[in-house]
Design an enzyme around this catalytic site. Structure first.
Site, PDB file in Angstrom:
ATOM      1  N   LYS A 147       1.020  -1.190  -0.397  1.00 41.21           N
ATOM      2  CA  LYS A 147      -0.130   0.402   0.236  1.00 41.21           C
ATOM      3  C   LYS A 147       0.771   1.265   0.179  1.00 41.21           C
ATOM      4  O   LYS A 147       0.518   2.286  -0.762  1.00 41.21           O
ATOM      5  CB  LYS A 147      -1.074  -0.131   1.125  1.00 41.21           C
ATOM      6  CG  LYS A 147      -1.940  -1.428   1.058  1.00 41.21           C
ATOM      7  CD  LYS A 147      -2.785  -1.929   0.255  1.00 41.21           C
ATOM      8  CE  LYS A 147      -2.641  -2.601  -0.126  1.00 41.21           C
ATOM      9  NZ  LYS A 147      -3.016  -3.554  -1.313  1.00 41.21           N
ATOM     10  N   GLU A 231      -2.929   6.547   8.226  1.00 41.30           N
ATOM     11  CA  GLU A 231      -4.128   8.146   7.609  1.00 41.30           C
ATOM     12  C   GLU A 231      -4.691   9.059   7.970  1.00 41.30           C
ATOM     13  O   GLU A 231      -5.447   8.509   9.074  1.00 41.30           O
ATOM     14  CB  GLU A 231      -4.303   7.359   6.327  1.00 41.30           C
ATOM     15  CG  GLU A 231      -3.691   6.992   5.019  1.00 41.30           C
ATOM     16  CD  GLU A 231      -4.353   6.128   3.879  1.00 41.30           C
ATOM     17  OE1 GLU A 231      -5.793   6.113   3.925  1.00 41.30           O
ATOM     18  OE2 GLU A 231      -4.263   6.101   2.962  1.00 41.30           O
ATOM     19  N   HIS A 266     -16.392  -5.217   6.069  1.00 43.15           N
ATOM     20  CA  HIS A 266     -15.021  -5.455   4.305  1.00 43.15           C
ATOM     21  C   HIS A 266     -15.474  -6.737   3.015  1.00 43.15           C
ATOM     22  O   HIS A 266     -14.988  -6.751   2.177  1.00 43.15           O
ATOM     23  CB  HIS A 266     -13.009  -5.919   5.083  1.00 43.15           C
ATOM     24  CG  HIS A 266     -13.500  -4.389   5.728  1.00 43.15           C
ATOM     25  ND1 HIS A 266     -12.931  -3.038   5.547  1.00 43.15           N
ATOM     26  CD2 HIS A 266     -12.874  -4.795   7.070  1.00 43.15           C
ATOM     27  CE1 HIS A 266     -12.922  -2.956   6.231  1.00 43.15           C
ATOM     28  NE2 HIS A 266     -12.863  -3.121   7.717  1.00 43.15           N
ATOM     29  N   ARG A 323      -6.322  -7.426 -10.131  1.00 47.08           N
ATOM     30  CA  ARG A 323      -7.102  -8.472 -10.432  1.00 47.08           C
ATOM     31  C   ARG A 323      -8.479  -8.412 -11.509  1.00 47.08           C
ATOM     32  O   ARG A 323      -8.861  -7.582 -11.495  1.00 47.08           O
ATOM     33  CB  ARG A 323      -7.499  -9.487 -10.382  1.00 47.08           C
ATOM     34  CG  ARG A 323      -8.643  -8.566  -8.211  1.00 47.08           C
ATOM     35  CD  ARG A 323      -8.575  -9.614  -7.511  1.00 47.08           C
ATOM     36  NE  ARG A 323     -10.083 -10.004  -6.629  1.00 47.08           N
ATOM     37  CZ  ARG A 323      -9.511  -8.650  -6.156  1.00 47.08           C
ATOM     38  NH1 ARG A 323      -7.723  -8.131  -5.573  1.00 47.08           N
ATOM     39  NH2 ARG A 323     -10.636  -7.609  -4.903  1.00 47.08           N
TER      40      ARG A 323
HETATM   41  C1  MV4 Z   1      -9.866   3.965   5.235  1.00 44.89           C
HETATM   42  C2  MV4 Z   1     -10.961   4.629   5.590  1.00 44.89           C
HETATM   43  C3  MV4 Z   1     -10.979   5.467   5.925  1.00 44.89           C
HETATM   44  N1  MV4 Z   1     -10.622   6.999   5.800  1.00 44.89           N
HETATM   45  N2  MV4 Z   1      -8.432   5.036   5.167  1.00 44.89           N
HETATM   46  C4  MV4 Z   1     -11.330  -0.330   4.521  1.00 44.89           C
HETATM   47  C5  MV4 Z   1     -10.460  -1.335   3.383  1.00 44.89           C
HETATM   48  C6  MV4 Z   1      -9.098  -0.755   2.993  1.00 44.89           C
HETATM   49  N3  MV4 Z   1      -9.342  -0.994   1.247  1.00 44.89           N
HETATM   50  C7  MV4 Z   1      -9.652   0.452   3.474  1.00 44.89           C
HETATM   51  N4  MV4 Z   1     -10.849  -0.069   3.957  1.00 44.89           N
HETATM   52  C8  MV4 Z   1     -10.735   1.611   4.711  1.00 44.89           C
HETATM   53  N5  MV4 Z   1      -9.689   2.860   4.303  1.00 44.89           N
HETATM   54  C9  MV4 Z   1      -9.459   6.136   5.917  1.00 44.89           C
HETATM   55  N6  MV4 Z   1      -7.976   6.799   5.597  1.00 44.89           N
HETATM   56  C10 MV4 Z   1     -12.586   3.627   5.304  1.00 44.89           C
HETATM   57  C11 MV4 Z   1     -12.322   2.282   5.157  1.00 44.89           C
HETATM   58  C12 MV4 Z   1     -13.029   1.259   5.237  1.00 44.89           C
HETATM   59  C13 MV4 Z   1     -13.780   0.730   4.112  1.00 44.89           C
HETATM   60  C14 MV4 Z   1     -13.157   1.413   2.729  1.00 44.89           C
HETATM   61  C15 MV4 Z   1     -14.285   1.248   1.658  1.00 44.89           C
HETATM   62  C16 MV4 Z   1     -15.374   0.028   1.679  1.00 44.89           C
HETATM   63  C17 MV4 Z   1     -15.970  -0.413   2.809  1.00 44.89           C
HETATM   64  C18 MV4 Z   1     -14.609   0.146   4.223  1.00 44.89           C
HETATM   65  C19 MV4 Z   1     -15.502   0.168   5.351  1.00 44.89           C
HETATM   66  C20 MV4 Z   1     -14.545  -0.318   6.221  1.00 44.89           C
HETATM   67  C21 MV4 Z   1     -13.844   1.367   7.247  1.00 44.89           C
END
Ligand code: MV4
Length: 527
Positions: A147, A231, A266, A323
């Site tokens: 990441k 972050e 998730h 993918r």
């Molecule tokens: C985040 C976020 C809020 N703020 N980053 C969850 C999976 C991963 N791909 C990154 N994720 C998140 N990153 C920041 N800076 C909230 C999430 C997140 C989320 C993101 C997409 C879809 C569902 C989610 C559920 C909880 C948290």
């Protein structure tokens, strides 16, 4: 069969290295695929096999001992057993899969999703064996798999990032200072993570050390890599991802977005395309950012760029999935394109047959994932035999599945039974079609997420389009699937009212009948 192996040209390693040095682009593989091995199982193996067959390509399935009678095995021209049921002994064994390709004379491998699809070593080994890997270059998988590396690559191409650190954290007091500068709440993420694993929210300065230690130890045990970064925490984001396609000649386009905010821990449950909140201007901006993110790592083939969108409609790059994704069919329905066919053509070295301006959104598509899980029981997998299994049919209804009536859902693999994709002229029409199709879907023998998906379709927050990634947490209680007339709990009653139409249909009131529509079906037959 061994003979056809001789027709595969020797590994073009020297040429590849030369071209890398000159233009940083891997070898253009102008090579028609004659025989494709699909390194996967279930619905996605079938999905890939179908497109290959349509293109006149010979097909090879691999299977574990648990999948001897699976549909993907029956559907392929040839099949080959690669080991015992656990995926660690079969579908995840790189050398067995490459050996299977050689033994059957396949000249290309499609990894599907999951399993080895985002394993850069596998991609490289496939190439080194003189085979085509139907996917991105290993280097792009490597960059996007980390990441921090992904964010730094994207930043160079001016893709907007969530404010945060750009290097792995080693020094805790230093990190704490940075967190203060960024401003609480902050999120600690594992660099090797993805899909929410190893994430920790920190609300206050005093919690920092504790959450930091947890994040590092979680990341170390889950990924063998304890590096983390920080972050700014976006509290109620929407999850919007862009499908991209790139060829080996430097052309990259986006195929618009998918809205994936309806998730549970998730795990995506419902996806749609397009998103109901993007304006055409924002779509163009995000699409350009997605193409730039792909460019930043030398990407080609199909990929997905994930963004979060905050309440002020600011978007930020999160990560890239290198993918074909589970939810790719919603994009196929609104664009009219076959993504697997395009993946194969790209791997063969062809140019993209269209430019960005040729692409348009046609209508609206919604995918619901049908899992053998019990929503009334914390979505616990409910494996068993599909006693009744009847798919809905009709105009604009697509079901991608890997089962027939009488088949068992294996305990060894993901409990997804099917994806049902409904396509119509508008979002409202797609929602209505989805509800009708859910009601027509007949599954008995296992509990499923169908009733839960209907709950979402009928919920005012979903219908209004105003929801975020906390939707399930905020609006769903398993009680809604059992009986609407419960106690005096205010929130429960309010939400139960919101789900009135849903509750009215559940005559006997248990999830089994909801998800299977068994009682309804019986009634129809008696009448
Ligand atoms: C985040 C976020 C809020 N703020 N980053 C969850 C999976 C991963 N791909 C990154 N994720 C998140 N990153 C920041 N800076 C909230 C999430 C997140 C989320 C993101 C997409 C879809 C569902 C989610 C559920 C909880 C948290």
């Amino acid at each position: 069969m061994g003979m056809s192996m001789n027709s595969i040209p020797p590994s073009p390693n020297s040429a590849r290295i030369m071209i890398y040095c000159v233009g940083l682009r891997p070898l253009m593989n102008h090579r028609k695929i004659k025989k494709l091995l699909v390194a996967n199982r279930g619905e996605i193996a079938l999905r890939v096999l179908r497109s290959a067959k349509e293109m006149g390509i010979q097909t090879v399935a691999v299977y574990s001992e648990a999948d001897r009678h699976a549909l993907h095995v029956r559907f392929a021209d040839e099949s080959i057993c690669i080991g015992p049921p656990p995926s660690a002994e079969s579908y995840l064994r790189r050398e067995k899969i490459i050996a299977a390709a050689k033994a059957t004379g396949a000249d290309a491998i499609h990894p599907g999703y999951g399993f080895l699809s985002e394993n850069e070593d596998f991609a490289q080994e496939v190439i080194d064996a003189g085979l085509l890997f139907i996917g991105p270059p290993p280097e792009a998988i490597r960059i996007m798999g980390n990441k921090i590396a992904a964010k730094n690559a994207a930043a160079k191409f001016k893709v907007p990032l969530v404010p945060g650190t750009s290097e792995p954290i080693t020094d805790i007091p230093e990190a704490k200072k940075l967190a203060k500068q960024i401003g609480y709440p902050v999120l600690i993420k594992a660099s090797a993570g993805g899909g929410g694993k190893g994430m920790r929210v920190v609300n206050r300065d005093e919690e920092f050390e504790e959450q930091m230690e947890r994040a590092v130890s979680e990341a170390t045990s889950a990924f063998g890599d304890g590096s983390v970064f920080i972050e700014k925490y976006v509290t109620q984001p929407r999850h919007i991802e862009f499908q991209i396609l790139g060829d080996q000649h430097g052309n990259i386009v986006h195929l618009f977005e998918r809205e994936c905010s309806i998730q549970r821990r998730h795990q995506k449950v419902i996806e749609e395309a397009p998103s109901s909140i993007l304006t055409p201007e924002l779509r163009t901006q995000m699409g350009e950012a997605a193409v730039n993110a792909a460019r930043s790592c030398g990407y080609f083939n199909a990929g997905t760029v994930e963004f979060i969108l905050d309440e002020k409609m600011n978007f930020y790059f999160l990560e890239m999935n290198t993918r074909l994704q589970v939810e790719h069919p919603v994009t196929e329905q609104i664009t009219g394109l076959d993504l697997v066919r395009l993946q194969i053509q790209i791997a063969e070295g062809e140019k993209l047959p269209f430019a960005q301006t040729d692409l348009h959104i046609n209508g609206h598509a919604i995918e619901v994932r049908v899992y053998a899980e019990d929503p009334a029981n914390n979505f616990l997998p409910d494996i068993g035999t599909l006693k009744t299994y009847r798919r809905p049919q009709g105009h604009g209804i697509r079901v991608d599945d890997g089962f027939e009536e009488g088949m068992a859902i294996s305990f060894f693999y993901d409990p997804m039974i099917a994806k049902m994709i409904c396509h119509a002229g508008s979002r409202e029409a797609a929602i209505e079609k989805t509800i009708r199709a859910i009601n027509d879907y007949q599954i008995t023998g296992v509990e499923t997420t169908l009733g839960f998906c209907r709950f979402v379709m009928e919920h005012p927050a979903f219908r209004s389009g105003k929801f975020d990634t906390k939707f399930v947490e905020q609006h769903f209680k398993p009680e809604f699937l059992k009986s609407a007339a419960n106690d005096g709990d205010q929130e429960l009653v309010a939400a139960a009212l919101a789900a009135t139409a849903f509750a009215e249909r559940t005559t006997a009131g248990t999830l089994n009948e909801v998800s299977s529509t068994r009682s309804k079906w019986k009634q129809n037959r008696i009448k």
